[in-house]
Design a protein around this motif. Structure first.
Motif, PDB file in Angstrom:
ATOM      1  N   THR A 157       6.848  -2.107   8.811  1.00  0.00           N
ATOM      2  CA  THR A 157       5.756  -1.932   7.856  1.00  0.00           C
ATOM      3  C   THR A 157       4.385  -2.248   8.461  1.00  0.00           C
ATOM      4  O   THR A 157       3.366  -1.834   7.908  1.00  0.00           O
ATOM      5  CB  THR A 157       5.976  -2.792   6.593  1.00  0.00           C
ATOM      6  N   ALA A 158       4.350  -2.931   9.587  1.00  0.00           N
ATOM      7  CA  ALA A 158       3.077  -3.198  10.261  1.00  0.00           C
ATOM      8  C   ALA A 158       2.449  -1.901  10.777  1.00  0.00           C
ATOM      9  O   ALA A 158       1.255  -1.868  11.067  1.00  0.00           O
ATOM     10  CB  ALA A 158       3.269  -4.177  11.413  1.00  0.00           C
ATOM     11  N   ASN A 159       3.236  -0.837  10.871  1.00  0.00           N
ATOM     12  CA  ASN A 159       2.736   0.458  11.345  1.00  0.00           C
ATOM     13  C   ASN A 159       2.217   1.344  10.219  1.00  0.00           C
ATOM     14  O   ASN A 159       1.797   2.471  10.468  1.00  0.00           O
ATOM     15  CB  ASN A 159       3.833   1.204  12.115  1.00  0.00           C
ATOM     16  N   LEU A 160       2.263   0.836   8.999  1.00  0.00           N
ATOM     17  CA  LEU A 160       1.813   1.603   7.833  1.00  0.00           C
ATOM     18  C   LEU A 160       0.535   1.000   7.272  1.00  0.00           C
ATOM     19  O   LEU A 160       0.323  -0.208   7.349  1.00  0.00           O
ATOM     20  CB  LEU A 160       2.903   1.605   6.763  1.00  0.00           C
ATOM     21  N   GLN A 161      -0.288   1.861   6.692  1.00  0.00           N
ATOM     22  CA  GLN A 161      -1.547   1.389   6.119  1.00  0.00           C
ATOM     23  C   GLN A 161      -1.906   2.221   4.901  1.00  0.00           C
ATOM     24  O   GLN A 161      -1.672   3.435   4.876  1.00  0.00           O
ATOM     25  CB  GLN A 161      -2.651   1.486   7.171  1.00  0.00           C
ATOM     26  N   ILE A 162      -2.487   1.577   3.915  1.00  0.00           N
ATOM     27  CA  ILE A 162      -2.982   2.270   2.727  1.00  0.00           C
ATOM     28  C   ILE A 162      -4.445   2.619   2.984  1.00  0.00           C
ATOM     29  O   ILE A 162      -5.237   1.749   3.367  1.00  0.00           O
ATOM     30  CB  ILE A 162      -2.843   1.377   1.485  1.00  0.00           C
ATOM     31  N   THR A 180       0.398   6.302   8.536  1.00  0.00           N
ATOM     32  CA  THR A 180       0.755   5.493   9.700  1.00  0.00           C
ATOM     33  C   THR A 180      -0.462   5.231  10.579  1.00  0.00           C
ATOM     34  O   THR A 180      -1.438   5.980  10.562  1.00  0.00           O
ATOM     35  CB  THR A 180       1.839   6.175  10.551  1.00  0.00           C
ATOM     36  N   LYS A 181      -0.362   4.172  11.342  1.00  0.00           N
ATOM     37  CA  LYS A 181      -1.436   3.844  12.274  1.00  0.00           C
ATOM     38  C   LYS A 181      -1.565   4.906  13.355  1.00  0.00           C
ATOM     39  O   LYS A 181      -2.648   5.090  13.906  1.00  0.00           O
ATOM     40  CB  LYS A 181      -1.225   2.451  12.847  1.00  0.00           C
ATOM     41  N   ASN A 182      -0.484   5.637  13.643  1.00  0.00           N
ATOM     42  CA  ASN A 182      -0.579   6.758  14.596  1.00  0.00           C
ATOM     43  C   ASN A 182      -1.545   7.824  14.087  1.00  0.00           C
ATOM     44  O   ASN A 182      -2.308   8.406  14.855  1.00  0.00           O
ATOM     45  CB  ASN A 182       0.789   7.391  14.855  1.00  0.00           C
ATOM     46  N   PHE A 214     -14.460  14.315  -0.363  1.00  0.00           N
ATOM     47  CA  PHE A 214     -14.095  15.713  -0.580  1.00  0.00           C
ATOM     48  C   PHE A 214     -13.576  15.915  -1.996  1.00  0.00           C
ATOM     49  O   PHE A 214     -13.831  16.926  -2.630  1.00  0.00           O
ATOM     50  CB  PHE A 214     -13.009  16.151   0.413  1.00  0.00           C
ATOM     51  N   ILE A 215     -12.810  14.915  -2.457  1.00  0.00           N
ATOM     52  CA  ILE A 215     -12.129  14.996  -3.749  1.00  0.00           C
ATOM     53  C   ILE A 215     -12.523  13.775  -4.568  1.00  0.00           C
ATOM     54  O   ILE A 215     -12.227  12.642  -4.176  1.00  0.00           O
ATOM     55  CB  ILE A 215     -10.599  15.038  -3.557  1.00  0.00           C
ATOM     56  N   PRO A 216     -13.193  13.985  -5.701  1.00  0.00           N
ATOM     57  CA  PRO A 216     -13.561  12.838  -6.537  1.00  0.00           C
ATOM     58  C   PRO A 216     -12.325  12.094  -7.037  1.00  0.00           C
ATOM     59  O   PRO A 216     -11.348  12.705  -7.457  1.00  0.00           O
ATOM     60  CB  PRO A 216     -14.314  13.474  -7.715  1.00  0.00           C
ATOM     61  N   LYS A 217     -12.358  10.777  -6.953  1.00  0.00           N
ATOM     62  CA  LYS A 217     -11.276   9.917  -7.452  1.00  0.00           C
ATOM     63  C   LYS A 217      -9.919  10.331  -6.891  1.00  0.00           C
ATOM     64  O   LYS A 217      -8.925  10.391  -7.608  1.00  0.00           O
ATOM     65  CB  LYS A 217     -11.254   9.917  -8.970  1.00  0.00           C
ATOM     66  N   ALA A 218      -9.881  10.579  -5.583  1.00  0.00           N
ATOM     67  CA  ALA A 218      -8.652  11.054  -4.926  1.00  0.00           C
ATOM     68  C   ALA A 218      -7.569   9.985  -4.844  1.00  0.00           C
ATOM     69  O   ALA A 218      -6.396  10.304  -4.712  1.00  0.00           O
ATOM     70  CB  ALA A 218      -8.962  11.574  -3.524  1.00  0.00           C
ATOM     71  N   GLY A 219      -7.953   8.735  -4.885  1.00  0.00           N
ATOM     72  CA  GLY A 219      -6.962   7.672  -4.799  1.00  0.00           C
ATOM     73  C   GLY A 219      -6.602   7.332  -3.364  1.00  0.00           C
ATOM     74  O   GLY A 219      -7.193   7.833  -2.416  1.00  0.00           O
ATOM     75  N   ALA A 220      -5.614   6.480  -3.234  1.00  0.00           N
ATOM     76  CA  ALA A 220      -5.182   5.997  -1.931  1.00  0.00           C
ATOM     77  C   ALA A 220      -3.798   6.534  -1.595  1.00  0.00           C
ATOM     78  O   ALA A 220      -3.010   6.871  -2.478  1.00  0.00           O
ATOM     79  CB  ALA A 220      -5.161   4.474  -1.926  1.00  0.00           C
ATOM     80  N   SER A 221      -3.529   6.582  -0.293  1.00  0.00           N
ATOM     81  CA  SER A 221      -2.251   7.085   0.219  1.00  0.00           C
ATOM     82  C   SER A 221      -1.723   6.151   1.290  1.00  0.00           C
ATOM     83  O   SER A 221      -2.477   5.404   1.908  1.00  0.00           O
ATOM     84  CB  SER A 221      -2.439   8.470   0.835  1.00  0.00           C
ATOM     85  N   LEU A 222      -0.446   6.264   1.538  1.00  0.00           N
ATOM     86  CA  LEU A 222       0.181   5.514   2.618  1.00  0.00           C
ATOM     87  C   LEU A 222       0.264   6.417   3.840  1.00  0.00           C
ATOM     88  O   LEU A 222       0.690   7.578   3.733  1.00  0.00           O
ATOM     89  CB  LEU A 222       1.583   5.067   2.197  1.00  0.00           C
ATOM     90  N   TRP A 257       0.805  10.239  -2.245  1.00  0.00           N
ATOM     91  CA  TRP A 257       0.948  10.935  -0.963  1.00  0.00           C
ATOM     92  C   TRP A 257       1.324   9.965   0.140  1.00  0.00           C
ATOM     93  O   TRP A 257       0.772   8.872   0.248  1.00  0.00           O
ATOM     94  CB  TRP A 257      -0.338  11.670  -0.591  1.00  0.00           C
ATOM     95  N   ARG A 258       2.272  10.399   0.971  1.00  0.00           N
ATOM     96  CA  ARG A 258       2.727   9.685   2.163  1.00  0.00           C
ATOM     97  C   ARG A 258       2.507  10.641   3.329  1.00  0.00           C
ATOM     98  O   ARG A 258       3.083  11.737   3.354  1.00  0.00           O
ATOM     99  CB  ARG A 258       4.196   9.281   2.050  1.00  0.00           C
TER     100      ARG A 258
END
Length: 116
Positions: free
Chosen positions: A54-59, A13-15, A3-11, A39-40
């Motif tokens: 931290t096991a519940n978080l993902q990039i 949750t697995k939920n 959707f967005i060129p070169k949007a990058g990565a965010s953190l 962005w989080r």
């Protein structure tokens, strides 16, 4: 999907990623790495205890989050320090948590391929 060129990565949750919880909270922090857009993204069911593990978080790629919740496209270029919540009552709205006010549609980012 991009959707967005070169949007990058965010953190997030697995939920959010599993669909167990719908996206509710969005905050933007200073980037911690070149690919990090700051962005989080959290779900409405994420608790302090859940977030402490931290096991519940993902990039993930920000575009992947936009696939889950297209409203995230509009906030992509909001500045560091932004603190928002997504509300779905009679349509999706994004509220600024500091002021409690709804973000007006003219403030939302529009991807290059969709600009008039």
């Amino acid at each position: 999907m991009q959707f967005i060129p070169k949007a990058g990565a965010s953190l997030t949750t697995k939920n959010v990623l599993s669909g167990a919880g719908r996206i509710k909270w969005m905050t933007r922090e200073e980037s911690r790495a070149p690919a990090d857009n700051g962005w989080r993204i959290f779900s409405g069911i994420d608790t302090a205890g859940y977030l402490a593990d931290t096991a519940n978080l993902q990039i993930v790629d920000y575009n992947r989050l936009c696939e889950i919740e297209p409203a995230l496209i509009g906030i992509w270029d909001f500045p560091v320090g932004t603190d928002l919540q997504l509300v779905d009552d009679d349509g999706i709205k994004i509220l600024d948590n500091e002021s409690g006010k709804q973000i007006p549609p003219e403030n939302f980012y529009v991807p290059p391929g969709h600009r008039a």
